[in-house]
Design an enzyme around this catalytic site. Structure first.
Site, PDB file in Angstrom:
ATOM      1  N   SER A   1      62.897  75.186  36.303  1.00 29.60           N
ATOM      2  CA  SER A   1      62.581  74.717  34.942  1.00 29.60           C
ATOM      3  C   SER A   1      63.830  74.032  34.407  1.00 29.60           C
ATOM      4  O   SER A   1      64.933  74.280  34.916  1.00 29.60           O
ATOM      5  CB  SER A   1      62.254  75.939  34.061  1.00 29.60           C
ATOM      6  OG  SER A   1      62.241  75.596  32.697  1.00 29.60           O
TER       7      SER A   1
ATOM      8  N   TYR B   1      64.117  84.457  30.731  1.00 30.89           N
ATOM      9  CA  TYR B   1      63.505  83.355  31.508  1.00 30.89           C
ATOM     10  C   TYR B   1      64.595  82.398  32.002  1.00 30.89           C
ATOM     11  O   TYR B   1      64.634  82.000  33.168  1.00 30.89           O
ATOM     12  CB  TYR B   1      62.483  82.645  30.624  1.00 30.89           C
ATOM     13  CG  TYR B   1      61.710  81.525  31.285  1.00 30.89           C
ATOM     14  CD1 TYR B   1      60.729  81.804  32.241  1.00 30.89           C
ATOM     15  CD2 TYR B   1      61.943  80.190  30.949  1.00 30.89           C
ATOM     16  CE1 TYR B   1      60.003  80.771  32.840  1.00 30.89           C
ATOM     17  CE2 TYR B   1      61.219  79.163  31.540  1.00 30.89           C
ATOM     18  CZ  TYR B   1      60.250  79.456  32.483  1.00 30.89           C
ATOM     19  OH  TYR B   1      59.524  78.439  33.074  1.00 30.89           O
TER      20      TYR B   1
END
Ligand code: NAP
Length: 251
Positions: free
Chosen positions: A137, A150
């Site tokens: 990501s 995350y």
């Protein structure tokens, strides 16, 4: 044999979103595709739509992963291409985050990549061929407030990618990561729902807030990520890269 035709590709989290788009393009290019996830019903539906096989496992459970990977190899041949895509995003201010949330996000997003990679690496080394693409990501390249677990996990995925790329360089195996910005899947729409719930903003305002850091003011499409993944699999010279697909968000 081409890079894709007749190659066995396993896509974790292939029952939806980005994983499903990757599974589709690999299938269209002639690969033998296995999609993996926890939800058997969802997987069966997507597998039937794409005319691919599916396997049910939780990537955080090493034994389950080894068992279903071994069945997939027995039925469809050695895994040539592994797409570590299964993931989970949740936001929480660090001071309020429970240990359980930290453990869960690290387990799915980072240890899941470790588990699946461990399961395929011996076979790839034996056949002197393998492509591993990790779906990280932009949160693996940049820090963002309120998503520390995350971000830490996705930074871990990028670090693991770079280390393994060097460790296996010259063995016929490449290891790369792609780093999408907010992508048009359930995950991004759930993030919008959370903003609406927390702030009472309209859907349009919440989407504008979500895209605040994105230079192109739009969601990335899953097919844009999938295109980059198959290009990476084809280019042996691409190794250890973490490619942002984010319209300029991470430059
Ligand atoms: P998604 O549609 O929610 O897909 C996530 C997939 O992961 C689901 O198919 C889910 O399947 C699977 N999964 C989750 N936990 C799992 C577990 N423990 N074991 C096995 N499978 C598991 O979201 P997506 O946007 O396509 O996300 C795919 C990847 O892209 C993720 O790694 C995510 O972090 C990354 N990403 C997404 C965005 C975005 O904005 N959408 C941006 C950057 C990166 P089951 O429910 O069947 O288990």
């Amino acid at each position: 044999m081409s890079y894709y035709t007749g190659r066995h590709a396993l896509v974790t989290g292939g029952g939806s979103g980005i994983g499903a788009a990757i599974a589709k393009i690999l299938k269209d290019k002639g690969s033998i595709v296995t999609i993996l996830g926890r939800n058997a019903e969802k997987l069966a539906e997507k597998a039937s739509e794409l005319d691919v096989s599916f396997a049910v496992a939780d990537v955080t459970d090493r034994e389950q992963v080894d068992r279903v990977f071994s069945v997939a190899v027995g039925e469809r041949g050695p895994i040539d291409i592994l797409i570590n895509n299964a993931g989970l995003a949740e936001a929480m201010p660090f001071s309020r985050m429970e240990d359980e949330m930290w453990d869960r996000l690290l387990a799915v997003n980072l240890t899941g990549v470790y588990n699946c990679t461990k399961s395929v690496i011996t076979g790839m080394l034996q056949q002197s061929m393998g492509r591993i693409v990790n779906i990280a990501s932009v949160a693996g390249l940049n820090g963002y407030a309120y998503v520390s677990a995350y971000c830490a996990a996705k930074h871990g995925v990028v670090g693991l990618t770079r280390s393994l790329a060097l460790e296996f360089a010259g063995s016929g195996i490449t290891v790369n990561a792609v780093c999408p910005g907010y992508t048009n899947t359930a995950m991004a729409h759930q993030a919008v729902d959370k903003i609406i719930e927390a702030t009472g903003r309209s859907r349009e305002q919440a989407m504008t807030e979500l895209l605040e850091t994105s230079s192109q003011d739009r969601l990335i499409e899953p097919e844009e990520v999938a295109d980059t993944v198959i290009w990476l699999c084809r280019q042996e010279s691409m190794n250890g890269q973490a490619i942002a697909i984010a319209g300029g968000e991470a430059v």
